[in-house]
Design a protein around this motif. Structure first.
Motif, mmCIF file in Angstrom:
data_model
loop_
_atom_site.group_PDB
_atom_site.id
_atom_site.type_symbol
_atom_site.label_atom_id
_atom_site.label_comp_id
_atom_site.label_asym_id
_atom_site.label_seq_id
_atom_site.Cartn_x
_atom_site.Cartn_y
_atom_site.Cartn_z
ATOM 1 N N LYS A 9 36.744 5.400 60.187
ATOM 2 C CA LYS A 9 36.027 4.817 61.281
ATOM 3 C C LYS A 9 35.982 3.300 61.170
ATOM 4 N N ALA A 10 36.056 2.783 59.994
ATOM 5 C CA ALA A 10 36.236 1.280 59.866
ATOM 6 C C ALA A 10 37.550 0.701 60.631
ATOM 7 N N LYS A 11 37.062 -0.304 61.417
ATOM 8 C CA LYS A 11 38.409 -1.073 62.267
ATOM 9 C C LYS A 11 39.166 -1.495 61.267
ATOM 10 N N GLY A 12 40.628 -1.221 61.620
ATOM 11 C CA GLY A 12 41.865 -1.585 60.778
ATOM 12 C C GLY A 12 41.789 -1.059 59.371
ATOM 13 N N ALA A 13 41.255 0.160 59.177
ATOM 14 C CA ALA A 13 41.310 1.001 58.230
ATOM 15 C C ALA A 13 42.635 1.484 57.616
ATOM 16 N N GLU A 33 44.346 22.221 51.814
ATOM 17 C CA GLU A 33 44.542 20.768 51.783
ATOM 18 C C GLU A 33 44.732 20.509 50.283
ATOM 19 N N ARG A 34 45.205 19.298 49.892
ATOM 20 C CA ARG A 34 45.369 19.001 48.435
ATOM 21 C C ARG A 34 44.433 18.094 48.029
ATOM 22 N N PRO A 35 43.851 18.398 46.773
ATOM 23 C CA PRO A 35 42.715 17.247 46.356
ATOM 24 C C PRO A 35 43.262 15.864 46.358
ATOM 25 N N VAL A 36 44.623 15.430 46.108
ATOM 26 C CA VAL A 36 44.909 14.193 46.161
ATOM 27 C C VAL A 36 44.577 13.546 47.644
ATOM 28 N N GLY A 37 44.811 14.352 48.742
ATOM 29 C CA GLY A 37 44.639 13.753 50.074
ATOM 30 C C GLY A 37 43.474 13.624 50.189
ATOM 31 N N THR A 38 42.349 14.523 49.635
ATOM 32 C CA THR A 38 40.960 14.536 49.932
ATOM 33 C C THR A 38 40.510 13.316 49.156
ATOM 34 N N ALA A 39 40.972 12.883 47.938
ATOM 35 C CA ALA A 39 40.464 11.923 47.309
ATOM 36 C C ALA A 39 40.902 10.425 47.840
ATOM 37 N N LEU A 40 42.054 10.280 48.477
ATOM 38 C CA LEU A 40 42.312 9.174 49.075
ATOM 39 C C LEU A 40 41.744 8.781 50.483
ATOM 40 N N ALA A 41 41.352 10.063 51.235
ATOM 41 C CA ALA A 41 40.658 9.929 52.206
ATOM 42 C C ALA A 41 39.046 9.619 51.970
ATOM 43 N N ALA A 42 38.577 10.018 50.559
ATOM 44 C CA ALA A 42 37.343 9.419 50.470
ATOM 45 C C ALA A 42 37.090 7.940 50.240
ATOM 46 N N ALA A 45 40.409 5.791 53.757
ATOM 47 C CA ALA A 45 41.533 5.668 54.378
ATOM 48 C C ALA A 45 41.788 7.005 55.257
ATOM 49 N N THR A 46 42.826 6.686 56.443
ATOM 50 C CA THR A 46 43.299 7.737 57.259
ATOM 51 C C THR A 46 44.329 8.431 56.360
ATOM 52 N N VAL A 47 44.262 9.720 55.903
ATOM 53 C CA VAL A 47 45.217 10.317 55.286
ATOM 54 C C VAL A 47 46.223 11.360 56.364
#
Length: 247
Positions: A9-13, A33-42, A45-47
């Motif tokens: 949601k952050a502008k320019g994320a 889903e893979r935990p790596v993608g979940t961690a990066l999204a946390a 970032a938009t993953v």
């Protein structure tokens, strides 16, 4: 391609294009889903995960070319994923996906894509010789066999063995590639090749952040899609990396 969770949601994320592992043997992106993608999204970032295996049968050069097409697409379509025209764009991958991410970063430099903010290499599988000390000392014989079979499949009986996009550790010219975050662990069989690549990148003038996690964090669970304490560590490392690259 698949979106992890919701768009940031952050502008320019930042937007992260993620490639999963599976030792070049997964036939297509699964539902899980893979935990790596979940961690990066946390980390805010938009993953977006790209299915580089579909249509390429996990073989070089098709798999790497499919992955690069996904990056080229995202570089012009960031607004569709909640970003701005110049939102930071990263590639990330674990194990075989780390190989793909490293190869994509090299090609992005060579074709002057120009706007790749960084590469996130998580225990990248980048050395087809499999001769490092950490690999020789690894207790996981099944992993070594799996990786050997994966390399044989990916390189099609020798095709691309010396190509830098297929085996980034053999690349003789690393200068000018995107900044790198390289993560491994003390008990990781791929530790030495990951660390060696990070050192060569740094020696070529590339900005590198290298992290070797403790054995107790369960990092090697990424090879079978398991989560663990490493997820919080990766989230924090990625946040620091984003701050460094934006600075």
């Amino acid at each position: 391609m698949r979106l992890y969770g919701e768009m940031a949601k952050a502008k320019g994320a930042p937007i992260v294009l993620y490639f999963r592992g599976d030792a070049f043997q997964g036939r297509a992106m699964t539902q899980a889903e893979r935990p790596v993608g979940t961690a990066l999204a946390a980390a805010g970032a938009t993953v977006v995960e790209a299915d580089y295996a579909r249509g390429s049968d996990n073989r070089f050069p098709q798999a790497m070319e499919h992955a690069f097409m996904a990056l080229a697409y995202l570089s012009t379509k960031r607004k569709l994923y909640g970003g701005l025209t110049r939102s930071p764009l990263f590639v990330a991958g674990d194990e075989a996906g780390g190989n793909i991410a490293a190869g994509v970063a090299l090609k992005a430099r060579d074709v002057q894509l120009g706007d790749l903010s960084g590469q996130i290499l998580l225990s990248p599988l980048i050395d087809p010789m499999m001769a490092s000390q950490s690999m020789r000392e690894a207790g996981e014989l099944s992993l070594r066999e799996r990786w050997a079979e994966g390399w044989s499949h990916y390189l099609q009986a020798g095709c691309g063995f010396q190509h830098p996009y297929a085996a980034p550790c053999l690349c003789s010219r690393l200068s000018g590639v995107a900044p790198a975050l390289v993560v491994t662990s003390q008990d990781d069989p791929l530790r030495d090749e990951a660390s060696g690549y990070a050192e060569r990148l740094a020696a070529s003038g590339v900005a590198v952040s290298k992290t070797v996690l403790p054995a107790r964090c369960g990092w090697t669970g990424i090879y079978n899609g398991a989560d663990g304490p490493w997820m919080a560590e990766l989230r924090e490392e990625f946040i620091r990396f984003m701050q460094q690259t934006s600075a």
